[in-house]
Design an enzyme around this catalytic site. Sequence first.
Site, short mmCIF file in Angstrom:
data_model
loop_
_atom_site.label_atom_id
_atom_site.label_comp_id
_atom_site.label_asym_id
_atom_site.label_seq_id
_atom_site.Cartn_x
_atom_site.Cartn_y
_atom_site.Cartn_z
N HIS A 236 -1.98 -3.72 -0.76
CA HIS A 236 -0.90 -2.79 -0.45
C HIS A 236 0.16 -3.57 0.31
CE1 HIS A 236 1.30 0.65 1.02
NE2 HIS A 236 0.54 1.46 0.30
N ARG A 258 8.52 3.76 1.17
CA ARG A 258 9.44 3.02 0.29
C ARG A 258 9.98 3.93 -0.80
NH1 ARG A 258 6.83 -0.58 -2.54
NH2 ARG A 258 4.73 -0.06 -1.82
#
Length: 575
Positions: A236, A258
Amino acid sequence: MKTHKTDILILGSGGAGLFAALHARRAAPDLDVTIAVKGLLGKCGCTRMVQGGYNVALAPGDSVERHFMDTIEGGKWLPDQDLAWTLVTKAIERIHELENELGCFFDRNPDGTVHQKAFAGQTFDRTVHKGDLTGIEIINRLAEQAWVSGARRLEEHRAVALVAAQGGGAIAGVLMIDMRTGELVFVQARSVLLATGGGPTMYLYHTPSGDKSCDGLAMALRSGLRLRDMEMVQFHPTGLLAGPDTRMTGTVLEEGLRGAGGYLLDGSRERFMNRYDPRNERATRDVVSRAIFAEMRAGRSTPNGGVYLSMGHLGPADVARQFKGMVERCADCGFDLAAGLVEVVPTAHYMMGGVEFAPDCRTSLEGLFAAGEDTGGVHGANRLGGNGVANSTVFGAIAGDAMAAWTRASGAWREPDPAALEGARAAALAPIGKPPGPLHEVREALYRVMWDDVGILRDAAGLARASARLIELHGQLATIGVAWTDLRYNLTWHDWLNLDSLITVSRAICAAAAARTESRGAHFREDFPQTDELGASRFSRVRMVAGGAGPDAFDTTFEPVRFTRVRPGQTLLAA
Protein backbone atom coordinates in the site's frame (compact mmCIF):
# COMPACT_ATOMS: atom_id res chain seq x y z
CA MET A 1 -3.52 -34.67 23.47
CA LYS A 2 -7.06 -33.33 23.74
CA THR A 3 -9.53 -34.11 20.96
CA HIS A 4 -12.64 -32.40 19.66
CA LYS A 5 -15.01 -33.45 16.91
CA THR A 6 -17.10 -31.25 14.62
CA ASP A 7 -18.76 -31.57 11.23
CA ILE A 8 -17.40 -28.31 9.81
CA LEU A 9 -14.29 -26.60 11.16
CA ILE A 10 -13.63 -22.98 10.13
CA LEU A 11 -10.14 -21.61 10.70
CA GLY A 12 -10.39 -17.84 11.07
CA SER A 13 -13.01 -15.29 12.05
CA GLY A 14 -12.55 -12.52 9.50
CA GLY A 15 -15.05 -11.75 6.77
CA ALA A 16 -14.50 -15.11 5.07
CA GLY A 17 -14.71 -17.25 8.20
CA LEU A 18 -17.75 -15.57 9.73
CA PHE A 19 -19.72 -15.51 6.49
CA ALA A 20 -18.89 -19.19 5.98
CA ALA A 21 -20.13 -20.03 9.48
CA LEU A 22 -23.39 -18.14 9.01
CA HIS A 23 -24.11 -19.65 5.60
CA ALA A 24 -23.20 -23.17 6.74
CA ARG A 25 -25.50 -22.89 9.74
CA ARG A 26 -28.29 -21.53 7.57
CA ALA A 27 -27.86 -24.21 4.88
CA ALA A 28 -27.46 -27.13 7.28
CA PRO A 29 -28.66 -26.35 10.80
CA ASP A 30 -28.29 -30.01 11.73
CA LEU A 31 -24.51 -29.91 11.24
CA ASP A 32 -22.10 -28.91 13.99
CA VAL A 33 -20.08 -25.84 12.91
CA THR A 34 -17.04 -24.71 14.90
CA ILE A 35 -15.10 -21.47 14.43
CA ALA A 36 -11.49 -21.63 15.61
CA VAL A 37 -9.65 -18.34 15.93
CA LYS A 38 -6.18 -17.38 17.09
CA GLY A 39 -7.54 -14.41 19.03
CA LEU A 40 -11.06 -13.45 20.08
CA LEU A 41 -13.99 -13.68 17.70
CA GLY A 42 -14.85 -10.25 16.35
CA LYS A 43 -11.75 -8.62 17.82
CA CYS A 44 -8.92 -9.79 15.57
CA GLY A 45 -8.04 -10.34 11.92
CA CYS A 46 -7.59 -8.05 8.94
CA THR A 47 -11.22 -7.52 7.91
CA ARG A 48 -11.81 -5.55 11.10
CA MET A 49 -8.94 -3.25 10.09
CA VAL A 50 -10.45 -2.36 6.70
CA GLN A 51 -10.77 1.40 6.44
CA GLY A 52 -11.61 2.06 2.81
CA GLY A 53 -14.58 0.05 1.70
CA TYR A 54 -16.21 -2.54 -0.48
CA ASN A 55 -16.25 -2.49 -4.29
CA VAL A 56 -19.61 -3.29 -5.85
CA ALA A 57 -21.39 -2.19 -9.04
CA LEU A 58 -24.57 -0.54 -7.72
CA ALA A 59 -24.85 2.92 -9.24
CA PRO A 60 -26.36 3.91 -12.60
CA GLY A 61 -23.62 3.98 -15.20
CA ASP A 62 -21.64 1.23 -13.50
CA SER A 63 -21.94 -2.48 -14.31
CA VAL A 64 -20.51 -5.84 -13.33
CA GLU A 65 -18.80 -5.92 -16.73
CA ARG A 66 -17.05 -2.64 -15.94
CA HIS A 67 -16.04 -3.85 -12.47
CA PHE A 68 -14.80 -7.09 -14.05
CA MET A 69 -12.70 -5.29 -16.66
CA ASP A 70 -11.17 -3.02 -14.00
CA THR A 71 -10.30 -6.12 -11.95
CA ILE A 72 -8.76 -7.99 -14.88
CA GLU A 73 -6.83 -5.01 -16.21
CA GLY A 74 -5.73 -4.00 -12.70
CA GLY A 75 -4.54 -7.58 -12.19
CA LYS A 76 -2.53 -7.35 -15.44
CA TRP A 77 -4.45 -10.24 -17.02
CA LEU A 78 -3.29 -12.78 -14.46
CA PRO A 79 -6.57 -13.29 -12.54
CA ASP A 80 -8.59 -16.45 -12.95
CA GLN A 81 -11.47 -14.97 -14.91
CA ASP A 82 -14.11 -17.31 -13.51
CA LEU A 83 -13.11 -16.34 -9.98
CA ALA A 84 -13.06 -12.64 -10.87
CA TRP A 85 -16.51 -12.89 -12.47
CA THR A 86 -17.82 -14.60 -9.34
CA LEU A 87 -16.36 -11.75 -7.27
CA VAL A 88 -18.01 -8.90 -9.17
CA THR A 89 -21.41 -10.56 -9.62
CA LYS A 90 -21.80 -11.98 -6.12
CA ALA A 91 -20.58 -8.74 -4.50
CA ILE A 92 -23.97 -7.20 -5.27
CA GLU A 93 -25.78 -10.03 -3.52
CA ARG A 94 -23.42 -9.86 -0.56
CA ILE A 95 -23.67 -6.08 -0.02
CA HIS A 96 -27.46 -6.35 0.09
CA GLU A 97 -27.11 -9.18 2.60
CA LEU A 98 -24.79 -7.08 4.73
CA GLU A 99 -27.26 -4.19 4.77
CA ASN A 100 -30.64 -5.84 4.80
CA GLU A 101 -30.01 -9.05 6.77
CA LEU A 102 -27.04 -8.28 8.99
CA GLY A 103 -27.79 -4.62 9.70
CA CYS A 104 -24.68 -2.83 8.40
CA PHE A 105 -25.09 0.94 8.07
CA PHE A 106 -23.14 2.30 5.12
CA ASP A 107 -22.84 5.99 4.25
CA ARG A 108 -25.66 7.47 2.15
CA ASN A 109 -26.13 10.22 -0.41
CA PRO A 110 -28.70 12.97 0.28
CA ASP A 111 -31.22 11.10 -1.90
CA GLY A 112 -30.89 7.98 0.25
CA THR A 113 -28.79 5.91 -2.16
CA VAL A 114 -25.61 4.26 -0.93
CA HIS A 115 -22.60 6.58 -1.20
CA GLN A 116 -19.70 5.20 -3.23
CA LYS A 117 -16.31 6.87 -3.26
CA ALA A 118 -13.32 6.87 -5.60
CA PHE A 119 -10.55 4.33 -5.21
CA ALA A 120 -7.40 4.17 -7.31
CA GLY A 121 -7.21 2.02 -10.42
CA GLN A 122 -10.95 2.03 -11.07
CA THR A 123 -12.93 3.74 -13.80
CA PHE A 124 -15.98 4.31 -11.60
CA ASP A 125 -16.58 5.46 -8.02
CA ARG A 126 -17.92 2.16 -6.64
CA THR A 127 -16.48 1.79 -3.13
CA VAL A 128 -19.21 1.44 -0.48
CA HIS A 129 -18.05 2.50 2.98
CA LYS A 130 -18.88 3.49 6.54
CA GLY A 131 -16.71 6.58 6.85
CA ASP A 132 -13.20 5.20 7.06
CA LEU A 133 -14.15 2.47 9.55
CA THR A 134 -15.87 0.07 7.17
CA GLY A 135 -14.28 -3.10 8.50
CA ILE A 136 -15.37 -2.47 12.07
CA GLU A 137 -18.97 -2.04 10.91
CA ILE A 138 -18.90 -5.28 8.91
CA ILE A 139 -17.17 -7.40 11.55
CA ASN A 140 -19.28 -6.09 14.41
CA ARG A 141 -22.48 -7.11 12.64
CA LEU A 142 -21.03 -10.45 11.49
CA ALA A 143 -19.76 -11.28 14.97
CA GLU A 144 -23.15 -10.53 16.52
CA GLN A 145 -24.81 -12.96 14.14
CA ALA A 146 -22.10 -15.58 14.65
CA TRP A 147 -22.60 -15.46 18.42
CA VAL A 148 -26.29 -16.28 18.10
CA SER A 149 -26.04 -18.63 15.10
CA GLY A 150 -25.39 -21.77 17.09
CA ALA A 151 -21.83 -22.09 15.84
CA ARG A 152 -19.36 -23.25 18.47
CA ARG A 153 -16.26 -21.20 19.21
CA LEU A 154 -12.70 -22.21 19.93
CA GLU A 155 -11.17 -18.85 20.78
CA GLU A 156 -7.46 -18.42 21.39
CA HIS A 157 -6.84 -21.68 19.56
CA ARG A 158 -3.98 -21.58 17.10
CA ALA A 159 -3.94 -23.94 14.11
CA VAL A 160 -0.48 -25.39 13.51
CA ALA A 161 -1.02 -28.24 11.03
CA LEU A 162 -3.51 -29.64 8.55
CA VAL A 163 -3.51 -33.36 9.38
CA ALA A 164 -3.93 -35.81 6.53
CA ALA A 165 -6.17 -38.84 6.74
CA GLN A 166 -4.89 -42.40 6.58
CA GLY A 167 -4.15 -43.20 2.97
CA GLY A 168 -3.59 -39.55 2.06
CA GLY A 169 -5.47 -37.36 -0.39
CA ALA A 170 -7.94 -36.07 2.21
CA ILE A 171 -7.94 -34.10 5.44
CA ALA A 172 -8.80 -35.66 8.78
CA GLY A 173 -8.65 -32.55 10.91
CA VAL A 174 -6.38 -29.86 12.32
CA LEU A 175 -3.80 -29.86 15.10
CA MET A 176 -4.18 -26.78 17.29
CA ILE A 177 -2.72 -25.19 20.39
CA ASP A 178 -5.08 -24.02 23.12
CA MET A 179 -3.15 -20.86 23.89
CA ARG A 180 -4.81 -20.47 27.29
CA THR A 181 -3.52 -23.81 28.59
CA GLY A 182 -0.61 -24.56 26.24
CA GLU A 183 -2.14 -27.94 25.43
CA LEU A 184 -2.24 -29.52 21.99
CA VAL A 185 -5.72 -30.23 20.63
CA PHE A 186 -6.64 -32.36 17.64
CA VAL A 187 -9.93 -31.27 16.06
CA GLN A 188 -11.36 -33.96 13.83
CA ALA A 189 -13.66 -32.59 11.13
CA ARG A 190 -15.50 -33.85 8.09
CA SER A 191 -14.64 -30.61 6.24
CA VAL A 192 -12.28 -27.73 7.02
CA LEU A 193 -12.19 -24.13 5.77
CA LEU A 194 -8.82 -22.39 5.56
CA ALA A 195 -9.66 -18.72 6.15
CA THR A 196 -6.85 -17.53 8.43
CA GLY A 197 -5.98 -14.57 6.21
CA GLY A 198 -2.63 -13.61 4.78
CA GLY A 199 -0.70 -10.89 6.57
CA PRO A 200 2.72 -10.10 5.04
CA THR A 201 4.29 -9.15 8.36
CA MET A 202 7.70 -10.40 7.22
CA TYR A 203 8.43 -6.94 5.78
CA LEU A 204 10.00 -4.01 7.63
CA TYR A 205 6.89 -1.89 7.07
CA HIS A 206 3.58 -3.75 7.16
CA THR A 207 -0.07 -2.99 7.80
CA PRO A 208 -1.45 -6.13 9.52
CA SER A 209 -1.18 -6.61 13.26
CA GLY A 210 1.65 -8.70 14.65
CA ASP A 211 -0.53 -11.76 15.25
CA LYS A 212 -0.91 -12.19 11.48
CA SER A 213 1.86 -14.56 10.42
CA CYS A 214 0.67 -16.39 7.28
CA ASP A 215 -0.09 -19.54 9.29
CA GLY A 216 -2.67 -20.78 6.78
CA LEU A 217 -0.32 -20.47 3.81
CA ALA A 218 2.51 -22.12 5.77
CA MET A 219 0.25 -25.04 6.74
CA ALA A 220 -0.85 -25.40 3.11
CA LEU A 221 2.77 -25.50 1.93
CA ARG A 222 3.70 -28.10 4.52
CA SER A 223 0.74 -30.21 3.34
CA GLY A 224 2.05 -30.23 -0.23
CA LEU A 225 -0.59 -27.89 -1.67
CA ARG A 226 0.28 -25.62 -4.58
CA LEU A 227 0.11 -21.87 -4.11
CA ARG A 228 -0.31 -19.55 -7.08
CA ASP A 229 0.89 -15.96 -7.69
CA MET A 230 3.02 -15.91 -4.55
CA GLU A 231 5.43 -13.36 -5.99
CA MET A 232 2.57 -10.84 -6.04
CA VAL A 233 2.78 -9.01 -2.70
CA GLN A 234 0.94 -5.71 -2.61
CA PHE A 235 2.47 -2.68 -0.98
CA HIS A 236 0.00 0.00 0.00
CA PRO A 237 1.57 3.33 -0.99
CA THR A 238 0.64 5.24 2.15
CA GLY A 239 1.52 3.62 5.43
CA LEU A 240 1.91 6.00 8.36
CA LEU A 241 5.59 6.71 9.06
CA ALA A 242 5.62 7.64 12.73
CA GLY A 243 9.19 6.74 13.61
CA PRO A 244 10.82 3.54 14.89
CA ASP A 245 9.44 3.67 18.43
CA THR A 246 5.78 3.02 17.74
CA ARG A 247 3.82 0.13 16.29
CA MET A 248 1.63 2.66 14.49
CA THR A 249 4.30 2.86 11.79
CA GLY A 250 3.01 1.00 8.74
CA THR A 251 -0.68 1.56 9.57
CA VAL A 252 -2.62 2.27 6.38
CA LEU A 253 -3.79 5.74 5.50
CA GLU A 254 -6.39 4.50 3.06
CA GLU A 255 -6.83 4.90 -0.65
CA GLY A 256 -9.81 7.22 -0.30
CA LEU A 257 -7.46 10.02 0.73
CA ARG A 258 -5.81 10.02 -2.68
CA GLY A 259 -9.14 9.26 -4.35
CA ALA A 260 -10.57 12.41 -2.75
CA GLY A 261 -7.72 14.49 -4.18
CA GLY A 262 -4.86 14.16 -1.70
CA TYR A 263 -1.34 15.04 -2.87
CA LEU A 264 1.93 13.20 -2.43
CA LEU A 265 4.91 15.51 -1.88
CA ASP A 266 8.63 14.82 -1.80
CA GLY A 267 10.94 16.05 0.95
CA SER A 268 10.99 19.49 -0.69
CA ARG A 269 7.17 19.54 -0.58
CA GLU A 270 6.79 19.26 -4.35
CA ARG A 271 4.32 16.94 -6.09
CA PHE A 272 6.08 14.18 -8.01
CA MET A 273 3.51 11.63 -9.25
CA ASN A 274 3.14 13.42 -12.60
CA ARG A 275 6.63 12.17 -13.45
CA TYR A 276 5.52 8.55 -13.06
CA ASP A 277 1.92 8.21 -14.27
CA PRO A 278 -0.67 10.45 -15.98
CA ARG A 279 -3.22 9.43 -13.33
CA ASN A 280 -0.99 11.10 -10.73
CA GLU A 281 -1.95 10.08 -7.16
CA ARG A 282 -4.88 7.98 -8.41
CA ALA A 283 -2.65 5.48 -10.21
CA THR A 284 -2.77 1.85 -9.03
CA ARG A 285 -1.06 0.87 -5.80
CA ASP A 286 1.91 -0.80 -7.47
CA VAL A 287 2.69 2.28 -9.57
CA VAL A 288 2.40 4.71 -6.66
CA SER A 289 4.44 2.48 -4.34
CA ARG A 290 7.28 2.25 -6.88
CA ALA A 291 7.18 6.00 -7.43
CA ILE A 292 7.47 6.69 -3.70
CA PHE A 293 10.27 4.14 -3.36
CA ALA A 294 12.12 5.79 -6.26
CA GLU A 295 11.86 9.17 -4.55
CA MET A 296 13.16 7.67 -1.32
CA ARG A 297 16.06 5.96 -3.09
CA ALA A 298 16.95 9.21 -4.89
CA GLY A 299 17.27 11.01 -1.55
CA ARG A 300 14.19 13.20 -2.03
CA SER A 301 12.62 11.98 1.18
CA THR A 302 11.24 13.37 4.43
CA PRO A 303 13.06 13.42 7.80
CA ASN A 304 11.94 9.86 8.64
CA GLY A 305 12.77 8.59 5.15
CA GLY A 306 9.38 8.63 3.37
CA VAL A 307 7.29 11.22 1.55
CA TYR A 308 4.49 13.55 2.62
CA LEU A 309 0.75 13.14 2.23
CA SER A 310 -1.07 16.47 2.03
CA MET A 311 -4.86 16.90 2.42
CA GLY A 312 -5.21 20.49 3.70
CA HIS A 313 -5.97 21.98 0.27
CA LEU A 314 -9.27 20.03 0.30
CA GLY A 315 -10.47 21.90 3.38
CA PRO A 316 -9.57 20.70 6.88
CA ALA A 317 -13.19 20.55 8.05
CA ASP A 318 -14.22 18.38 5.10
CA VAL A 319 -11.23 16.07 5.57
CA ALA A 320 -12.01 15.69 9.28
CA ARG A 321 -15.63 14.87 8.48
CA GLN A 322 -14.91 12.33 5.71
CA PHE A 323 -11.94 10.62 7.33
CA LYS A 324 -12.65 10.92 11.04
CA GLY A 325 -10.93 7.68 12.06
CA MET A 326 -7.68 8.42 10.29
CA VAL A 327 -7.58 12.06 11.42
CA GLU A 328 -7.90 10.90 15.03
CA ARG A 329 -5.35 8.11 14.55
CA CYS A 330 -2.82 10.54 13.08
CA ALA A 331 -3.50 13.03 15.90
CA ASP A 332 -2.66 10.28 18.41
CA CYS A 333 0.79 10.14 16.80
CA GLY A 334 1.23 13.91 16.69
CA PHE A 335 0.24 14.51 13.05
CA ASP A 336 -2.43 16.81 11.62
CA LEU A 337 -3.87 14.89 8.67
CA ALA A 338 -6.66 17.40 8.03
CA ALA A 339 -4.54 20.54 7.72
CA GLY A 340 -0.86 19.60 7.86
CA LEU A 341 1.57 17.09 6.37
CA VAL A 342 1.86 13.42 7.35
CA GLU A 343 4.89 11.28 6.53
CA VAL A 344 4.07 8.05 4.69
CA VAL A 345 5.95 5.05 3.30
CA PRO A 346 4.91 2.04 1.16
CA THR A 347 3.86 -0.74 3.50
CA ALA A 348 3.31 -4.46 2.86
CA HIS A 349 -0.44 -4.84 2.83
CA TYR A 350 -1.91 -7.82 1.00
CA MET A 351 -0.91 -11.05 -0.68
CA MET A 352 -2.55 -11.66 -4.04
CA GLY A 353 -1.13 -15.17 -3.98
CA GLY A 354 -2.43 -18.15 -2.07
CA VAL A 355 -3.87 -21.64 -2.25
CA GLU A 356 -5.27 -22.72 -5.61
CA PHE A 357 -9.02 -23.13 -5.28
CA ALA A 358 -12.14 -23.66 -7.37
CA PRO A 359 -15.09 -21.22 -7.65
CA ASP A 360 -16.92 -23.30 -5.00
CA CYS A 361 -13.86 -22.92 -2.72
CA ARG A 362 -12.72 -26.57 -2.93
CA THR A 363 -8.97 -27.29 -2.94
CA SER A 364 -7.04 -30.28 -4.23
CA LEU A 365 -7.07 -31.86 -0.74
CA GLU A 366 -10.42 -33.58 -0.28
CA GLY A 367 -12.43 -32.02 2.51
CA LEU A 368 -10.35 -28.84 2.60
CA PHE A 369 -11.93 -25.60 1.38
CA ALA A 370 -10.32 -22.15 1.26
CA ALA A 371 -11.53 -18.54 1.06
CA GLY A 372 -10.25 -15.01 1.51
CA GLU A 373 -6.62 -13.97 1.58
CA ASP A 374 -5.46 -17.57 2.02
CA THR A 375 -6.38 -18.08 -1.66
CA GLY A 376 -4.83 -17.03 -4.95
CA GLY A 377 -6.23 -16.33 -8.39
CA VAL A 378 -8.91 -13.70 -7.77
CA HIS A 379 -6.69 -10.62 -8.07
CA GLY A 380 -3.78 -11.73 -10.26
CA ALA A 381 -0.81 -9.38 -10.20
CA ASN A 382 -2.49 -6.51 -8.38
CA ARG A 383 -5.56 -6.08 -6.18
CA LEU A 384 -7.81 -3.08 -6.57
CA GLY A 385 -8.45 -1.27 -3.30
CA GLY A 386 -11.93 -2.28 -2.14
CA ASN A 387 -11.80 -5.71 -3.78
CA GLY A 388 -10.23 -7.36 -0.72
CA VAL A 389 -13.16 -7.31 1.70
CA ALA A 390 -15.46 -8.11 -1.22
CA ASN A 391 -13.33 -11.17 -1.94
CA SER A 392 -13.50 -12.37 1.67
CA THR A 393 -17.24 -11.98 2.08
CA VAL A 394 -18.18 -13.27 -1.37
CA PHE A 395 -16.14 -16.45 -1.19
CA GLY A 396 -16.72 -16.95 2.53
CA ALA A 397 -20.45 -17.23 1.90
CA ILE A 398 -19.88 -19.51 -1.09
CA ALA A 399 -17.63 -21.71 1.05
CA GLY A 400 -20.26 -22.00 3.79
CA ASP A 401 -22.95 -23.07 1.34
CA ALA A 402 -20.62 -25.46 -0.50
CA MET A 403 -19.26 -27.04 2.68
CA ALA A 404 -22.73 -27.65 4.05
CA ALA A 405 -23.83 -29.40 0.86
CA TRP A 406 -20.59 -31.35 0.44
CA THR A 407 -20.41 -32.44 4.07
CA ARG A 408 -23.95 -33.78 3.98
CA ALA A 409 -23.40 -35.62 0.70
CA SER A 410 -19.78 -36.75 0.84
CA GLY A 411 -18.14 -35.72 4.09
CA ALA A 412 -16.91 -38.62 6.17
CA TRP A 413 -15.10 -38.94 9.47
CA ARG A 414 -11.53 -39.86 8.59
CA GLU A 415 -8.96 -41.15 11.01
CA PRO A 416 -5.74 -39.16 11.04
CA ASP A 417 -2.58 -40.69 9.68
CA PRO A 418 -0.62 -41.53 12.87
CA ALA A 419 2.70 -40.50 11.36
CA ALA A 420 1.27 -37.20 10.13
CA LEU A 421 -0.25 -36.40 13.50
CA GLU A 422 2.91 -37.28 15.37
CA GLY A 423 5.02 -35.26 12.93
CA ALA A 424 2.78 -32.25 13.42
CA ARG A 425 2.95 -32.64 17.20
CA ALA A 426 6.74 -32.88 17.15
CA ALA A 427 7.05 -29.82 14.90
CA ALA A 428 4.83 -27.71 17.16
CA LEU A 429 6.84 -28.70 20.24
CA ALA A 430 10.24 -28.47 18.53
CA PRO A 431 11.52 -25.41 20.44
CA ILE A 432 10.28 -26.53 23.87
CA GLY A 433 13.13 -27.28 26.23
CA LYS A 434 15.92 -25.97 24.01
CA PRO A 435 18.06 -23.07 25.28
CA PRO A 436 16.48 -19.69 24.50
CA GLY A 437 18.02 -17.43 21.90
CA PRO A 438 17.68 -14.06 20.18
CA LEU A 439 14.32 -14.36 18.43
CA HIS A 440 14.26 -10.59 17.97
CA GLU A 441 17.46 -10.78 15.90
CA VAL A 442 15.89 -13.35 13.58
CA ARG A 443 12.81 -11.15 13.22
CA GLU A 444 14.81 -8.01 12.46
CA ALA A 445 16.95 -9.89 9.94
CA LEU A 446 13.80 -11.22 8.26
CA TYR A 447 12.36 -7.70 8.05
CA ARG A 448 15.52 -6.41 6.45
CA VAL A 449 16.11 -9.14 3.87
CA MET A 450 12.50 -9.12 2.67
CA TRP A 451 12.36 -5.30 2.48
CA ASP A 452 15.73 -4.94 0.75
CA ASP A 453 15.72 -7.92 -1.63
CA VAL A 454 12.16 -9.25 -2.04
CA GLY A 455 10.27 -5.99 -1.75
CA ILE A 456 9.06 -3.29 -4.11
CA LEU A 457 12.02 -3.57 -6.50
CA ARG A 458 13.74 -6.90 -7.18
CA ASP A 459 16.54 -8.40 -9.25
CA ALA A 460 18.25 -11.78 -9.65
CA ALA A 461 21.21 -10.97 -7.40
CA GLY A 462 18.99 -9.73 -4.57
CA LEU A 463 16.63 -12.69 -4.82
CA ALA A 464 19.52 -15.16 -4.75
CA ARG A 465 20.96 -13.35 -1.74
CA ALA A 466 17.57 -13.44 -0.04
CA SER A 467 17.07 -17.14 -0.73
CA ALA A 468 20.37 -18.02 0.92
CA ARG A 469 19.71 -15.70 3.85
CA LEU A 470 16.22 -17.12 4.47
CA ILE A 471 17.68 -20.64 4.64
CA GLU A 472 20.20 -19.38 7.20
CA LEU A 473 17.45 -17.76 9.26
CA HIS A 474 15.39 -20.94 9.23
CA GLY A 475 18.42 -22.85 10.45
CA GLN A 476 19.10 -20.26 13.14
CA LEU A 477 15.49 -20.41 14.29
CA ALA A 478 15.75 -24.19 14.67
CA THR A 479 18.50 -23.73 17.27
CA ILE A 480 16.47 -21.34 19.41
CA GLY A 481 14.30 -22.78 22.13
CA VAL A 482 11.67 -21.93 24.67
CA ALA A 483 12.97 -22.67 28.16
CA TRP A 484 9.79 -22.05 30.11
CA THR A 485 7.92 -25.04 31.43
CA ASP A 486 4.67 -23.04 31.65
CA LEU A 487 3.16 -22.97 28.16
CA ARG A 488 0.03 -20.99 29.05
CA TYR A 489 -0.02 -17.82 26.93
CA ASN A 490 3.64 -18.46 26.24
CA LEU A 491 4.36 -15.57 23.89
CA THR A 492 7.94 -16.69 23.24
CA TRP A 493 6.66 -20.01 21.90
CA HIS A 494 4.12 -18.25 19.69
CA ASP A 495 6.73 -15.78 18.46
CA TRP A 496 8.81 -18.79 17.44
CA LEU A 497 5.85 -20.33 15.61
CA ASN A 498 5.10 -16.98 13.94
CA LEU A 499 8.64 -16.77 12.61
CA ASP A 500 8.57 -20.37 11.42
CA SER A 501 5.46 -19.63 9.35
CA LEU A 502 6.74 -16.29 8.08
CA ILE A 503 10.11 -17.64 6.96
CA THR A 504 8.42 -20.60 5.22
CA VAL A 505 6.09 -18.32 3.27
CA SER A 506 8.90 -15.82 2.59
CA ARG A 507 10.86 -18.59 0.89
CA ALA A 508 7.88 -19.36 -1.33
CA ILE A 509 7.56 -15.67 -2.26
CA CYS A 510 11.26 -15.51 -3.05
CA ALA A 511 11.16 -18.67 -5.19
CA ALA A 512 8.21 -17.43 -7.27
CA ALA A 513 9.77 -13.97 -7.65
CA ALA A 514 13.03 -15.46 -8.90
CA ALA A 515 11.19 -17.60 -11.43
CA ARG A 516 9.15 -14.75 -12.98
CA THR A 517 11.61 -13.00 -15.30
CA GLU A 518 9.37 -10.09 -16.23
CA SER A 519 7.73 -7.17 -14.46
CA ARG A 520 3.99 -7.30 -13.92
CA GLY A 521 1.75 -5.59 -11.39
CA ALA A 522 3.17 -5.78 -7.88
CA HIS A 523 6.20 -7.77 -9.10
CA PHE A 524 8.87 -5.47 -10.55
CA ARG A 525 12.22 -6.86 -11.71
CA GLU A 526 14.79 -4.13 -12.36
CA ASP A 527 16.73 -6.63 -14.46
CA PHE A 528 13.59 -7.55 -16.43
CA PRO A 529 11.55 -4.32 -16.54
CA GLN A 530 9.44 -5.37 -19.53
CA THR A 531 6.07 -7.10 -19.34
CA ASP A 532 5.70 -10.25 -21.41
CA GLU A 533 3.06 -10.48 -24.12
CA LEU A 534 -0.31 -10.39 -22.35
CA GLY A 535 -1.87 -12.98 -24.62
CA ALA A 536 0.68 -15.51 -23.34
CA SER A 537 0.17 -14.67 -19.66
CA ARG A 538 1.14 -17.43 -17.21
CA PHE A 539 0.56 -17.71 -13.49
CA SER A 540 3.11 -19.20 -11.11
CA ARG A 541 2.59 -22.32 -9.00
CA VAL A 542 4.93 -22.99 -6.08
CA ARG A 543 5.08 -26.13 -3.97
CA MET A 544 7.27 -27.23 -1.08
CA VAL A 545 9.34 -30.34 -1.73
CA ALA A 546 12.14 -32.25 0.01
CA GLY A 547 10.79 -31.49 3.46
CA GLY A 548 11.28 -27.75 3.05
CA ALA A 549 15.06 -27.87 3.56
CA GLY A 550 17.82 -26.59 1.31
CA PRO A 551 17.90 -24.34 -1.76
CA ASP A 552 15.73 -26.69 -3.85
CA ALA A 553 12.92 -26.91 -1.30
CA PHE A 554 10.44 -24.97 -3.45
CA ASP A 555 9.45 -26.07 -6.93
CA THR A 556 8.01 -23.32 -9.15
CA THR A 557 6.22 -23.92 -12.45
CA PHE A 558 3.99 -21.81 -14.68
CA GLU A 559 0.59 -22.44 -16.24
CA PRO A 560 -1.13 -20.41 -18.97
CA VAL A 561 -3.99 -18.20 -17.89
CA ARG A 562 -7.32 -19.36 -19.31
CA PHE A 563 -9.08 -16.40 -20.90
CA THR A 564 -12.56 -17.78 -20.36
CA ARG A 565 -14.44 -14.49 -20.80
CA VAL A 566 -12.20 -11.93 -22.47
CA ARG A 567 -8.76 -11.84 -24.08
CA PRO A 568 -6.17 -9.05 -23.97
CA GLY A 569 -7.16 -6.38 -26.44
CA GLN A 570 -10.84 -7.18 -26.02
CA THR A 571 -13.44 -5.82 -23.60
CA LEU A 572 -16.84 -6.78 -22.27
CA LEU A 573 -17.97 -3.16 -22.40
CA ALA A 574 -20.18 -1.90 -25.19
CA ALA A 575 -18.48 0.49 -27.58
